[in-house]
Motif scaffolding. Structure first.
Motif, PDB file in Angstrom:
ATOM      1  N   LEU A  96       0.827  -1.214   0.000  1.00 38.78           N
ATOM      2  CA  LEU A  96       0.000   0.000   0.000  1.00 38.78           C
ATOM      3  C   LEU A  96       0.861   1.264   0.000  1.00 38.78           C
ATOM      4  CD1 LEU A  96      -2.856  -0.978   2.463  1.00 38.78           C
ATOM      5  CD2 LEU A  96      -3.025  -0.612   0.003  1.00 38.78           C
ATOM      6  N   VAL A  97       1.938   1.257   0.766  1.00 38.55           N
ATOM      7  CA  VAL A  97       2.835   2.420   0.800  1.00 38.55           C
ATOM      8  C   VAL A  97       3.513   2.602  -0.556  1.00 38.55           C
ATOM      9  CG1 VAL A  97       4.942   3.341   1.834  1.00 38.55           C
ATOM     10  CG2 VAL A  97       3.177   2.361   3.281  1.00 38.55           C
ATOM     11  N   LEU A  98       3.923   1.494  -1.185  1.00 37.20           N
ATOM     12  CA  LEU A  98       4.543   1.589  -2.508  1.00 37.20           C
ATOM     13  C   LEU A  98       3.565   2.120  -3.548  1.00 37.20           C
ATOM     14  CD1 LEU A  98       6.686  -1.662  -2.655  1.00 37.20           C
ATOM     15  CD2 LEU A  98       7.513   0.699  -2.671  1.00 37.20           C
ATOM     16  N   ILE A  99       2.327   1.699  -3.485  1.00 35.74           N
ATOM     17  CA  ILE A  99       1.317   2.210  -4.419  1.00 35.74           C
ATOM     18  C   ILE A  99       1.102   3.703  -4.193  1.00 35.74           C
ATOM     19  CG2 ILE A  99      -1.142   2.123  -4.989  1.00 35.74           C
ATOM     20  CD1 ILE A  99      -0.993  -0.903  -4.515  1.00 35.74           C
ATOM     21  N   TYR A 100       1.024   4.124  -2.937  1.00 37.70           N
ATOM     22  CA  TYR A 100       0.856   5.547  -2.632  1.00 37.70           C
ATOM     23  C   TYR A 100       2.037   6.364  -3.147  1.00 37.70           C
ATOM     24  CZ  TYR A 100       0.598   9.833   0.060  1.00 37.70           C
ATOM     25  OH  TYR A 100       0.573  11.149   0.432  1.00 37.70           O
ATOM     26  N   GLU A 101       3.254   5.860  -2.921  1.00 36.03           N
ATOM     27  CA  GLU A 101       4.438   6.581  -3.389  1.00 36.03           C
ATOM     28  C   GLU A 101       4.526   6.620  -4.908  1.00 36.03           C
ATOM     29  OE1 GLU A 101       7.974   5.024  -1.663  1.00 36.03           O
ATOM     30  OE2 GLU A 101       7.563   5.908   0.296  1.00 36.03           O
ATOM     31  N   SER A 102       4.037   5.573  -5.555  1.00 33.48           N
ATOM     32  CA  SER A 102       4.134   5.536  -7.017  1.00 33.48           C
ATOM     33  C   SER A 102       3.226   6.575  -7.668  1.00 33.48           C
ATOM     34  CB  SER A 102       3.799   4.141  -7.540  1.00 33.48           C
ATOM     35  OG  SER A 102       2.440   3.860  -7.353  1.00 33.48           O
ATOM     36  N   PHE A 103       2.164   7.001  -6.988  1.00 34.57           N
ATOM     37  CA  PHE A 103       1.341   8.076  -7.528  1.00 34.57           C
ATOM     38  C   PHE A 103       2.083   9.406  -7.511  1.00 34.57           C
ATOM     39  CE2 PHE A 103      -2.397   5.345  -6.464  1.00 34.57           C
ATOM     40  CZ  PHE A 103      -2.862   5.225  -7.760  1.00 34.57           C
ATOM     41  N   LYS A 104       3.001   9.569  -6.560  1.00 31.63           N
ATOM     42  CA  LYS A 104       3.776  10.799  -6.484  1.00 31.63           C
ATOM     43  C   LYS A 104       4.968  10.786  -7.433  1.00 31.63           C
ATOM     44  CE  LYS A 104       4.464  10.680  -2.071  1.00 31.63           C
ATOM     45  NZ  LYS A 104       4.931  11.040  -0.735  1.00 31.63           N
ATOM     46  N   ASN A 105       5.703   9.669  -7.466  1.00 32.89           N
ATOM     47  CA  ASN A 105       6.919   9.589  -8.277  1.00 32.89           C
ATOM     48  C   ASN A 105       7.149   8.130  -8.656  1.00 32.89           C
ATOM     49  OD1 ASN A 105       9.358   9.888  -9.502  1.00 32.89           O
ATOM     50  ND2 ASN A 105      10.485  10.446  -7.660  1.00 32.89           N
ATOM     51  N   VAL A 106       6.752   7.763  -9.860  1.00 35.39           N
ATOM     52  CA  VAL A 106       6.805   6.361 -10.275  1.00 35.39           C
ATOM     53  C   VAL A 106       8.237   5.837 -10.321  1.00 35.39           C
ATOM     54  CG1 VAL A 106       6.279   4.747 -12.127  1.00 35.39           C
ATOM     55  CG2 VAL A 106       4.672   6.548 -11.575  1.00 35.39           C
ATOM     56  N   TRP A 107       9.130   6.538 -10.979  1.00 33.12           N
ATOM     57  CA  TRP A 107      10.483   6.019 -11.160  1.00 33.12           C
ATOM     58  C   TRP A 107      11.330   6.133  -9.903  1.00 33.12           C
ATOM     59  CZ3 TRP A 107      10.010   2.897 -14.779  1.00 33.12           C
ATOM     60  CH2 TRP A 107       9.225   3.186 -15.879  1.00 33.12           C
TER      61      TRP A 107
END
Length: 67
Positions: free
Chosen positions: A30-41
């Protein structure tokens, strides 16, 4: 003190480990999904410790299910 050798307690301990493992990995995902919305790479790279721990969890899970 005597060491308890009850099979029911060993089974309950194993069940608790499995539950904790699933909860930890779902929270990491869930944290990785949240972070990927901000900065995918920035999220999906080898320098991110959350990504490394999630990959380690997936490898552990795949080894556990194979054996």
């Amino acid at each position: 003190m005597k060491k308890v050798e009850d099979e029911r307690l060993k089974g309950q301990l194993l069940k608790n480990f499995k539950t904790a493992f699933l909860i930890e990995n779902s929270f990491i995902l869930l944290v990785l999904i949240y972070e990927s919305f901000k900065n995918v790479w920035g999220t999906v790279n080898a320098q991110n410790p959350l990504w490394a721990s999630f990959m380690l969890g997936l490898v552990t899970l795949s080894i556990y299910h194979k054996g």
